[in-house]
Design a protein around this motif. Sequence first.
Motif: not given
Length: 460
Positions: A411-422
């Motif tokens: 419910a807000w116009p801000h990008a949610i991202t995540a960083s991944f380590g494999l």
Amino acid sequence: MLPCALFAILTTRLFGPLALFWPANAVLLGMLLRHPERASAAGWLGAALAYLAADRLAGTAWGPTLWLNLANLAGVAAGVLTATRLLPVEARRLDQPRSMLSVLVVCIAGATAESLVGGLASAVLFARPLLIGVLDWFNGQLAVYIILTPLFLVAPRERPLRRLLGRRRPSGGWRSTTDLLPAAALALSLAGAILLGGPGVLALPVPALIWCALRYTVFTTLLLTALLSIAELFAIALGVMRLPDANLVYVNAFLSARLGIALVALGPMAVAIVNGARDDLLRRLDHMARYDHLTGVLQRGAFLESAAALLAGLAAAGRPAAVLMIDIDHFKQINDRFGHGQGDRVLAAVAGALQSGLRHGALLGRVGGEEFAVLLPETGAAEAARAAERLRLRVAALVQPDSPDAEGALAWPHAITASFGLAVREAAEPDSLETLLARADAALYAAKAAGRNRVEVATA
């Protein structure tokens, strides 16, 4: 209703003018208690027509048909009215021991109302003494109500038939011959009661029933109890099971035994319900201990324990595995700018996106404030990289600025991202879970240093 009524009329009325075992009323009461919405004018009319049709198809005259079925409907109506006061809809699953007492009162109310109308009908139609007719009708219907009504309340909803007889553990299923031992003991105890005869035979199956209650689900126990009770009723009526011949003042040995069978069944039923309630409590406590209350995924300790065991099994089988470390980007800024409540919603949304994007058998845990870990079993390097990228895109898709009301959007116009380590462990490598997590964590820091919202693969 019609098949139940026809069965009782065409078979058990061979023993007298009234049915030896009349399941239709208990079936109707169980259905109406389980589905209160069916206790409508149309539902009652349909039940009445089914009762009348069964008697008319069996050749019963109109007078007895109307009077006897008035008694049937009076008993069911009394049971339903009593249940509306004593047994709330949410308590009708019999998942609490005290609910069984309320069901017993409902059964007594139904049998009482039915016996008053039916006893008078027996006196007028069949020239039976009024008191004998009332007692006969009361103990007969009370027995059937006790045997069958709880069975309808605990019957599983929308489950495959093969799971109806599952063991009480959630994993279910008849896994070995030892699972059948309680049921076999029950059958042997019935055979022993038939062979021995005498006043104590009705209690002979009780130890086996209690064993069933401790071993099987509530539904399975109540089903076995009902089958045993019905078998004993017919065995006594046919003379296969011998009881003392002495008659009481108002009730003969058979009528007394019929009520005794139902009352004996109450004990194992109560044990099964208490045991089921205990198991349900233990399952909920275990879930609270193992799963994060906010995100619904495994807590850190539970994830590490389950992942270590799964990884050891994969190593023994010579199978590869991959571990992901995932961190939500700029999560502190989300908390600071929008508040911790909004931050909690972000955590739950990200966890949901990750969980829905994993294949069956993968493990997902919350291992830190905004950190998650994933174990991908039987997954090589190329497949693991594709899975990580797919999960990254799912997280990034949680916010859709052009359609903030779209399904799955936050419910807000801000990008949610995540960083991944494999980090990947091939089949021949001996890396432990701790080593894999450390490698994946180092790759995660590399992803953040490279600009976030990306997947980095750990080097060997």
